[in-house]
Write a protein that holds these residues in place. Structure first.
Motif, short mmCIF file in Angstrom:
data_model
loop_
_atom_site.label_atom_id
_atom_site.label_comp_id
_atom_site.label_asym_id
_atom_site.label_seq_id
_atom_site.Cartn_x
_atom_site.Cartn_y
_atom_site.Cartn_z
N ILE A 71 45.10 26.79 27.10
CA ILE A 71 46.25 26.66 27.99
C ILE A 71 46.80 25.24 27.84
N VAL A 72 48.07 25.13 27.49
CA VAL A 72 48.66 23.82 27.26
C VAL A 72 49.72 23.56 28.32
N VAL A 73 49.65 22.36 28.93
CA VAL A 73 50.58 22.00 29.98
C VAL A 73 50.93 20.53 29.83
N ASP A 74 52.18 20.20 30.03
CA ASP A 74 52.66 18.82 29.94
C ASP A 74 52.00 18.00 31.06
N PRO A 75 51.36 16.89 30.75
CA PRO A 75 50.73 16.08 31.81
C PRO A 75 51.72 15.50 32.80
N ILE A 129 50.10 21.83 37.13
CA ILE A 129 48.87 21.51 36.38
C ILE A 129 47.65 22.08 37.09
N ARG A 130 47.62 21.96 38.41
CA ARG A 130 46.49 22.50 39.17
C ARG A 130 46.40 24.02 39.01
N ALA A 131 47.55 24.72 39.11
CA ALA A 131 47.55 26.17 38.97
C ALA A 131 47.16 26.58 37.55
N ALA A 132 47.56 25.78 36.55
CA ALA A 132 47.15 26.08 35.17
C ALA A 132 45.63 26.02 35.05
N ASN A 133 45.03 25.04 35.72
CA ASN A 133 43.57 24.98 35.74
C ASN A 133 42.96 26.19 36.44
N ASP A 134 43.63 26.65 37.51
CA ASP A 134 43.17 27.87 38.17
C ASP A 134 43.20 29.05 37.21
N LEU A 135 44.26 29.15 36.39
CA LEU A 135 44.35 30.25 35.44
C LEU A 135 43.20 30.18 34.44
N GLY A 136 42.91 28.98 33.98
CA GLY A 136 41.78 28.84 33.06
C GLY A 136 40.48 29.33 33.68
N ASP A 137 40.29 28.99 34.95
CA ASP A 137 39.07 29.44 35.64
C ASP A 137 39.13 30.92 35.97
N ASP A 138 40.33 31.45 36.23
CA ASP A 138 40.45 32.89 36.49
C ASP A 138 40.08 33.70 35.25
N ILE A 159 48.50 29.53 25.48
CA ILE A 159 49.39 29.82 26.60
C ILE A 159 50.12 28.53 26.93
N ILE A 160 51.44 28.55 26.82
CA ILE A 160 52.26 27.37 27.07
C ILE A 160 52.87 27.50 28.47
N ILE A 161 52.56 26.53 29.33
CA ILE A 161 53.00 26.59 30.72
C ILE A 161 53.87 25.39 31.03
N GLY A 162 54.99 25.64 31.73
CA GLY A 162 55.80 24.49 32.12
C GLY A 162 57.04 24.85 32.91
N THR A 163 57.65 23.81 33.47
CA THR A 163 58.83 23.94 34.31
C THR A 163 60.05 23.42 33.56
N GLU A 173 51.87 18.55 46.95
CA GLU A 173 51.43 18.69 45.57
C GLU A 173 51.27 20.16 45.18
N TYR A 174 50.70 20.93 46.06
CA TYR A 174 50.54 22.36 45.78
C TYR A 174 51.89 23.06 45.65
N GLY A 175 52.86 22.61 46.45
CA GLY A 175 54.17 23.24 46.43
C GLY A 175 54.48 24.03 47.68
N ILE A 176 53.81 23.71 48.77
CA ILE A 176 54.02 24.42 50.03
C ILE A 176 55.03 23.66 50.88
N VAL A 177 56.02 24.38 51.37
CA VAL A 177 56.99 23.82 52.31
C VAL A 177 56.33 23.83 53.69
#
Length: 979
Positions: free
Chosen positions: A53-57, A64-73, A95-99, A257-261
């Motif tokens: 899984i590749v994600v731009d730092p 980035i945190r959710a990408a790590n979750d996917l790796g663990d999932d 797997i390329i992940i990004g915004t 950071e998580y993205g919760i309003v």
């Protein structure tokens, strides 16, 4: 039923567009995960190897945190994690992940012509999942869009959003592939979708203290993740004894950071919790804007300064300290004050944010007495979201007013599936069904309430199922129709437990919540259900016992890894709910039998005590044993022994009575249809040739020792199931009629019960008349009251602009009848949608018809809540459900107290909350989940007639019709269906 969801799936070559149907009602996208390779498919895992899984730092931290979750999932599913690479270089087979605009990886693909994001660019929370060459790309339009795309993959490979909060087992697999293609998710229909952790003591707070040392960021990160996995985005934090921003300063940081309003509850303005004020109260002064405005403005300014860099929706205006009405009850004065409050708060926002307040999300909660202020003309700036509310028990108080539809800030809904307060607590267990949620949220959405949906969920557990439905439904309410709610339940069960037992689990969860909604545990009462009419109490008890037996039997078939989830989501709520219901049924029968002098009253007292101990054991298992004690303290709410709205100090049994047997055997007789016992009149309800009833006589012993009795009818056509017996406690004899030998017309007879020199006469009345010839599809009979389920119509006719539709699973019975569309204009009987029912009425004259409708609130004050009824070609009688409820000092009382509401309006909560006042059980239409409207109709002659029901206002939902209500034999549910 085909799912009414279609999605455009653009093949990665960009040349062909296919419409695909979602595989279930949970998923917005088709199921693109496969377990065998196909041409062009992308390999996530196979042969012990997993994709990187590749994600731009420099992408969002939450991504980035959710990408790590996917790796663990991937590890959870395959036992091998997907490695995470923080880089801006494309890696083959990864797997390329990004915004978009935040990830150099995604921007490279866009600029190179390999990824077309025109459909999602600059959109709200949208994403695309696409195979591009030998890569899988997850690209989001914004931070949450990317995160939702990540978790969409996680769920489809087999990790439920409820893996933590309900211990949902992971679906293991060794091979995972993504089918070649492009899977585009458009923006949600409801912009902000979230929950309110509330009423959190003792359960949620006790659990958090035990496992996390308090309600802190360690707890909240689990909630943030759940919301994101459910594609939700909004949270009101726990506020009873807690201050989200100050108890743990990392909580708001991590939320962002998580993205919760984040927001604060309906009565906590300007990002300040109530507890932040109460601990400073001595320094700030009174919570009174008239006398203490400057100090309050300073307090609010500091709160906004602290939170201004986070993603928030600011609650505006104010209520009194402690979530009560402000001021001294003068609405005009309060409105004047609140207008100044809002103006000053807007100026604070301007100064703190350095921009026009219209650019900062805000809401005004039109809650309780504030709705009066709104109705009286108070309003707030056009960019502020109007947050309408329900009546605290799940019925919305307003649909979107037409004059607000173009409002820049839009409209939202604050809704309760948990309540601590008026009209009564509803906290302990789930009492909300998906059909009810669908009906109410659809009503809100179709009218234009679509900016915010925030749901009071109490402790979060055990409200997992309704939370899941509301959050998914909010993304696209058009995706699940009323006749797909059962599909949703099956898909929900499949997503957690797999397909094998999904249908059975869905039925168990649907049933227990439906039975709880019929009478919620906190408002149970020993005298709610009838013990002598229509076998009502027995029928209710059997429903619960059958459900419990099915749940217990199914537990033996559930795989070991799913047992913890099964206990939390199925077995505990079924057994514990059934136990509470049966405690009150046992107590009610004990009370009745003690009044009659039956020694068997003691058996029912003992049964109630046994169930009380079982309740303790069930809660202990939840708290101490499942998931290795993970949920210690979570099931701590007191739920037995309510005498007022607030939670009792401890669980307690309802009053129980002991009967001391007489020294020697003594005859007692009680008959069906009467709460009295001999000595006194003993008369069975009427027998008639159409229904061919069977009634009972209970013969019981008031004393010690054996009692011998005989029973003899004075007519040969009266049949008894037993004519003699010897009893220690009691015996039931059934009586029916041999209709071939019974006399024509009205007849009668006696049954004589004998014990030594004691003789008890039981009166028999019969009616044998000709029944309608050639008519097989009708309701009715000779013996008074009969009921008709609303969905058992003989004819349905559409109106000029609407039609009646079946709403499966809604209400107490099989289904209700509602109007489609609910946005239709009001009508007149001659132009209205119509339902027809064939009924047999044995006599001419005035006939009373009761319409049982759902307790819909006064959601559109400009037009009413009207429905019309007629017989044959008679003039329709228009009934308005609001009639008699608007005058604050007026009571509405029907003749039949057991069906009446006797309500005094409480405008802070709606117009139907007051409890009846004659020493009877707690009864209101909201508690009963039913409102009765009655009409007297003129019947010209005996025979078959057509009963007609007309829509006048589209929001009225019809559940049941009762004809000729017989107040001599009252019941909670009414006579059961017979035809």
């Amino acid at each position: 039923m085909l799912k009414q969801l279609s999605f455009f799936v653009l093949l990665f070559a960009g040349l062909i567009i296919n419409a695909q149907t979602a595989h279930n009602t949970l998923s917005l996208l088709p199921d693109y995960i496969q377990h065998t390779a196909e041409k062009g498919s992308f390999r996530i895992a196979a042969n012990g190897i997993t994709a990187k899984i590749v994600v731009d730092p420099d992408d969002w931290k939450g991504v980035i945190r959710a990408a790590n979750d996917l790796g663990d999932d991937v590890r959870k599913v395959t036992d091998v994690a997907s490695p995470i690479i923080a880089d801006v270089k494309l890696v083959p087979g990864a797997i390329i992940i990004g915004t978009i605009g935040k990830s150099k990886l995604i921007d490279q693909l866009i600029n190179g012509g390999k990824l077309n994001v025109d459909a999602i660019k600059n959109k709200w929370e949208s994403f695309v999942i696409q195979t591009v060459g030998d890569n899988l790309v997850i690209a989001g339009s914004d931070k949450r869009g990317t995160i939702y795309g990540i978790y969409d993959v996680s769920e489809k490979i087999g990790v439920s959003p409820w893996y933590y909060w309900a211990d949902a087992p992971v679906k293991k697999s060794t091979n995972l592939y993504v089918k070649a293609g492009r899977y585009l998710q458009e923006s949600p229909k409801v912009k902000y979708r979230g929950i309110f952790i509330n009423d959190e003591s003792p359960s949620f707070s006790g659990w958090s203290n035990k496992h996390f040392g308090g309600i802190n960021s360690k707890v909240y990160t689990h909630i943030f993740e759940l919301l994101l996995r459910l594609k939700a985005n909004y949270l009101w934090p726990a506020m009873w004894g807690n201050a989200f921003n100050e108890d743990d300063p990392m909580s708001p940081v991590l939320a962002d950071e998580y993205g919760i309003v984040m927001g604060t509850s309906h009565h906590e303005p300007m990002m300040r919790s109530q507890k932040e004020y109460t601990k400073r109260k001595d320094g700030i002064g009174p919570w009174d804007y008239v006398t203490n405005a400057e100090n309050l403005k300073k307090f609010w300014t500091e709160g906004l300064e602290r939170n201004k860099n986070y993603d928030n929706i600011i609650t505006m205006s104010m209520r009194g300290d402690g979530d009560v009405a402000m001021g001294k009850g003068d609405d005009a004065e309060n409105i004047k004050t609140l207008k100044q409050v809002v103006a000053d708060q807007r100026e604070i926002i301007r100064k703190v944010y350095g921009k026009d307040p219209a650019e900062v999300p805000q809401l005004w909660a039109i809650f309780t007495e504030v709705q009066r202020y709104y109705d009286a003309g108070m309003n707030v700036p056009d960019d502020v979201t109007l947050l309408f509310c329900d009546n605290n028990w799940g019925y919305i108080r307003r649909t979107a007013p037409v004059n607000e539809l173009k409002r820049k800030g839009g409209m939202g809904l604050y809704y309760h599936i948990d309540m601590n307060g008026g009209p009564w607590n509803d906290r302990w267990i789930n009492t909300t069904t998906v059909p009810k949620l669908h009906e109410q949220f659809s009503l809100a959405y179709k009218s234009g309430i679509d900016r915010i949906w925030i749901v009071n969920v109490g402790d979060l557990k055990p409200k997992e199922m309704p939370i899941d439905f509301i959050m998914r439904y909010a993304w696209n309410p058009d995706a699940i129709s009323a006749d797909q709610t059962s599909d949703y339940m099956t898909d929900w069960a499949t997503g957690i437990f797999g397909k094998e037992h999904a249908a059975e689990i869905a039925e168990l969860v649907s049933r227990y919540s439906k039975y709880n909604l019929m009478r919620k545990p906190e408002v149970q009462d020993p005298n709610i259900f009838s013990f002598v009419n229509y076998h009502e109490a027995e029928r209710v008890q059997k429903q619960w016992q059958d459900l419990t037996a099915k749940a217990e039997a199914l537990e033996k078939k559930i795989p070991k890894e799913a047992l913890d989830a099964y206990y939390q989501l199925v077995l505990y709520p079924v057994k514990a709910s059934a136990g509470v219901a049966e405690i009150y049924l046992a107590a009610g029968r004990n009370n009745l039998y003690a009044k009659q002098g039956r020694v068997s009253a003691n058996e029912y007292a003992n049964r109630a005590r046994e169930l009380f101990e079982l309740d303790k054991k069930l809660s202990a298992r939840y708290n101490d044993f499942i998931a290795g004690g993970k949920w210690k303290n979570m099931m701590s709410d007191v739920h037995l022994g309510y005498q007022k709205w607030s939670m009792p100090k401890e669980n307690s049994l309802p009053p129980l009575n002991e009967v001391t047997p007489l020294a020697s055997p003594s005859l007692g007789v009680a008959v069906e249809g009467s709460t009295d016992a001999w000595p006194g009149t003993a008369e069975l309800p009427q027998f008639d040739v159409l229904d061919k009833q069977r009634y009972y006589i209970d013969i019981f012993n008031r004393g010690k020792g054996q009692l011998k009795f005989t029973a003899k009818a004075n007519k040969p056509w009266i049949r008894l199931s037993a004519t003699k017996g010897t009893i220690e406690t009691e015996q039931r004899i059934y009586v029916d009629i041999n209709w071939e030998k019974a006399p024509e017309g009205r007849g009668g007879g006696l049954i004589e019960i004998n014990q030594n020199n004691t003789k008890v006469p039981v009166v028999i009345n019969t009616l044998k008349k000709a029944t309608p010839a050639g008519k097989t599809d009708y309701y009715g009979g000779f013996s008074g009251e009969f009921s008709i389920p609303a969905n058992k119509f003989s004819l349905k006719t559409a109106g000029d602009n609407a039609e009646w539709i079946v709403l499966p699973g809604l209400g107490r019975a099989e289904a209700c009848m509602g109007i489609y569309p609910t946005t239709a204009q009001s009508s007149t009987p001659e132009k209205a949608p119509r339902l027809e029912y064939q009924i047999f009425l044995p006599e001419s004259g005035s006939t009373t018809v009761l319409l049982g409708i759902l307790p819909t609130q006064d959601i559109n004050p400009g037009r009413g809540l009207r429905i019309a009824v007629s017989i044959d070609n008679g003039d329709p009688v228009i009934l308005d459900a609001r009639k008699g409820y608007h005058d604050e000092f007026k009571e509405y009382t029907a003749e039949n107290l057991n069906r009446s509401k006797n309500l005094k309006p409480l405008p802070d909560f709606g117009y139907n909350y007051a409890l009846i006042s004659r020493g009877k059980p707690r009864r209101t239409e909201v508690f009963d989940n039913q409102r009765w409207l009655d009409a007297a109709l003129d019947v010209k002659k005996a025979g078959i007639h057509t009963l007609k029901i007309y829509m006048i206002d589209p929001e009225v939902v019809l559940e049941r019709i009762i004809v000729n209500p017989n107040d001599k034999y009252p019941s909670y549910l009414g006579a059961p269906e017979r035809n």
